[in-house]
Design an enzyme around this catalytic site. Structure first.
Site, short mmCIF file in Angstrom:
data_model
loop_
_atom_site.label_atom_id
_atom_site.label_comp_id
_atom_site.label_asym_id
_atom_site.label_seq_id
_atom_site.Cartn_x
_atom_site.Cartn_y
_atom_site.Cartn_z
N GLU A 85 0.85 -1.18 0.00
CA GLU A 85 0.00 0.00 0.00
C GLU A 85 0.89 1.24 0.00
O GLU A 85 1.94 1.26 0.66
CB GLU A 85 -0.88 -0.01 1.25
CG GLU A 85 -1.82 1.19 1.35
CD GLU A 85 -2.57 1.23 2.67
OE1 GLU A 85 -3.67 1.79 2.70
OE2 GLU A 85 -2.05 0.70 3.68
N LYS A 124 -10.44 0.52 -1.06
CA LYS A 124 -10.30 0.29 0.38
C LYS A 124 -11.53 0.82 1.13
O LYS A 124 -11.90 1.98 1.00
CB LYS A 124 -9.03 0.95 0.90
CG LYS A 124 -8.73 0.69 2.37
CD LYS A 124 -7.41 1.37 2.77
CE LYS A 124 -7.05 1.12 4.21
NZ LYS A 124 -5.79 1.83 4.59
N CYS A 172 -4.66 -3.26 4.26
CA CYS A 172 -4.21 -2.74 5.55
C CYS A 172 -5.30 -2.78 6.63
O CYS A 172 -5.65 -3.85 7.11
CB CYS A 172 -3.66 -1.32 5.36
SG CYS A 172 -2.51 -0.81 6.68
#
Length: 497
Positions: free
Chosen positions: A80, A179, A212
């Site tokens: 990321e 995300k 993440c």
């Protein structure tokens, strides 16, 4: 007569498919990247300057991709923020964004770059995949125009998303994921209106992808594993290590074991921000991992993994996480417990005052049970058994249940729960269990120096996290990390600005 380039690519791709189909395993790679960061600025840079910075990072990533392919990797995951870094506003990140189409358009940017608006980053990533006959996973920024007919449209007329992309060995865009769980500092991006459960099929199993902070929440992570039954999760991350429970290698390995899937975790590398630690994690433990808090260098990891781990003869059996702990007839709580903070979470602790013992500590609905024997009882080190059952987080609140055996920072009990990286005490045995109210429990064992303990512990069907033999290194923590997703509070920030 020499074959044309398209025919040659098709032949190479077909050969790769046949090779993968012939095996129950595949070779995966992750690259921990020391990101070249842009200069701090309050004003957006020019598109040319933004591309120049991204090309510097892609030069490094391309080297790792070539090396991985030469070593036989079928897929590589990069981190990321790995192409442009972080610390942006909505305005300053805009020159780094591209419009990323839905993969349903069946597009190979490398061979057809002019089909959509200019997308030099997607074109280059596509060519890296195609030229090396490897799946390439990268994280970039997506921009989507909107107007006043959309009530949620931001005032600047566009949505901006933290986005993962996957290109197959022909260079075709096969996955795009926005995300869903933004970390609180990611104000340059919008929250997607709905969570996306993105999967794609490969010759070596069904893959899912998220990013993440997503790993700590139900959507999309749990949906991909429990409902869509992916075999392998691709996980670009920019993970800041937080002891004692949330260092990257520790938690990501535990998550793969608790969820029963492969997790290909690629982290950024930035020592000043405590960013290091990536790996190729399996239901049985880490196949390979890397943790380096001493240098500023990137690292390529490769390992051979089971393509469909649920079908593997070594796949761990289902666990009833509360079975053993609830079967203990007498559950005497320790009388001399004390409260201590792990960051902002208030744990109930009990000091392990003897070289060996049998302890129980309770908080809320959770009782934690520990049987242990130290190899030596040092006067310079204090260990505690701790329990936490409650909401974690100052703004985004989500429910944890944690049983932990951990080393205190000093012999002062007020330091119990503070970050500790090193220890001197080895244990001859430990067995940790708890009355968990969830099936989603992640088993962690962390040794001195932030090292994992592959093959040195097991999870029994009755929920005990148990050493197989004495610990080979001094122990920092043994933890059962439970998540009660259904008790999470509504997200306070998930609206478009």
């Amino acid at each position: 007569m020499l074959p044309s380039q398209p025919l040659l690519h098709a032949a190479v791709f077909a050969l790769a498919v046949l090779q993968a189909l012939a095996s129950d395993t595949f070779t995966a790679a992750v690259y921990e990247h020391a990101v070249i960061l842009p200069d701090a600025t309050d004003e957006p840079v020019s598109p040319d300057d933004a591309l120049a910075l991204m090309n510097k990072n892609m030069d490094v990533l391309e080297g790792a991709i070539k090396e991985a392919a030469q070593q036989g990797a079928h897929i590589i995951v990069t981190p990321e923020d790995g192409i442009y870094g972080w610390h942006f506003t909505r305005g300053t990140i805009y020159p780094y964004l591209e419009d990323i189409p839905d993969p349903a358009v069946n597009w190979i940017p490398c061979t057809d770059p002019a089909r959509f608006a200019p997308a030099p980053v997607q074109e280059r990533l596509s060519c890296m995949a195609r030229n090396n006959s490897i799946y390439v996973v990268a994280n970039i920024g997506d921009k989507k125009p909107c107007n006043s007919s959309d009530a949620g449209c931001p005032s600047d007329g566009r949505y901006q998303y933290n986005t993962d992309v996957v290109f197959d060995p022909e260079g075709k865009l096969v996955a795009r994921y926005h995300k869903y769980n933004l970390f609180r500092r990611e104000t340059q991006f919008n929250y997607p209106k709905e969570p996306e459960a993105v999967t794609f099929e490969t010759p070596f199993g069904k893959f899912g992808i998220f990013t993440c902070f997503d790993i700590l929440f139900r959507e999309p992570a749990l949906v991909l594993v429990s409902e869509l039954q992916v075999d392998t999760v691709l996980f670009p991350t920019a993970w800041m290590n937080v002891l004692p429970f949330l260092t990257a290698v520790e938690f990501h390995s535990a998550w793969a074991m608790g969820m029963g899937v492969n997790l290909l975790s690629a982290n950024t590398h930035n020592i000043s921000l405590a960013m290091t630690g990536d790996g190729l994690f399996t239901p049985e433990g880490p196949a390979a991992y890397h943790y380096d808090s001493g240098t500023e260098e990137g690292c390529l990891l490769l390992a051979e993994l089971s393509a469909r781990p649920r079908l593997s003869p070594t796949y761990p059996p289902a666990v009833n996480w509360s079975s053993f702990a609830t079967s203990i007839k007498k559950f005497p709580g320790e009388k001399d417990t004390f409260l201590g903070a792990v960051r902002r979470d208030i744990f109930t602790f009990s000091e392990l005052r003897h070289k060996a013992g049998n302890y129980t500590v309770c908080q809320g609905d959770l009782c934690c049970h520990l049987i242990y024997r130290m190899a030596n009882k040092s006067k310079d080190e204090v260990y505690v058994l701790g329990a936490f059952d409650g909401l974690h987080g100052s703004l985004i609140k989500y429910h944890w249940q944690i049983c932990t055996l951990l080393k205190c920072k000093t012999t002062d009990l007020n330091t119990c729960g503070q970050p500790v990286e090193t220890a001197q005490t080895k244990f001859e045995m430990f067995s940790l269990s708890g009355t968990f109210g969830t099936n989603y429990v992640f088993p962690e064992v962390l040794y001195s120096g932030v090292q994992l303990a592959p093959g040195e512990f097991e999870v029994l069907r009755d929920g005990r996290l148990k050493s197989k033999h004495g610990t080979s290194k001094p122990l920092v923590t043994v933890t059962l990390f439970g998540r009660l997703y259904e008790k999470d509070l509504p997200h306070p920030l998930r609206t478009a600005p």
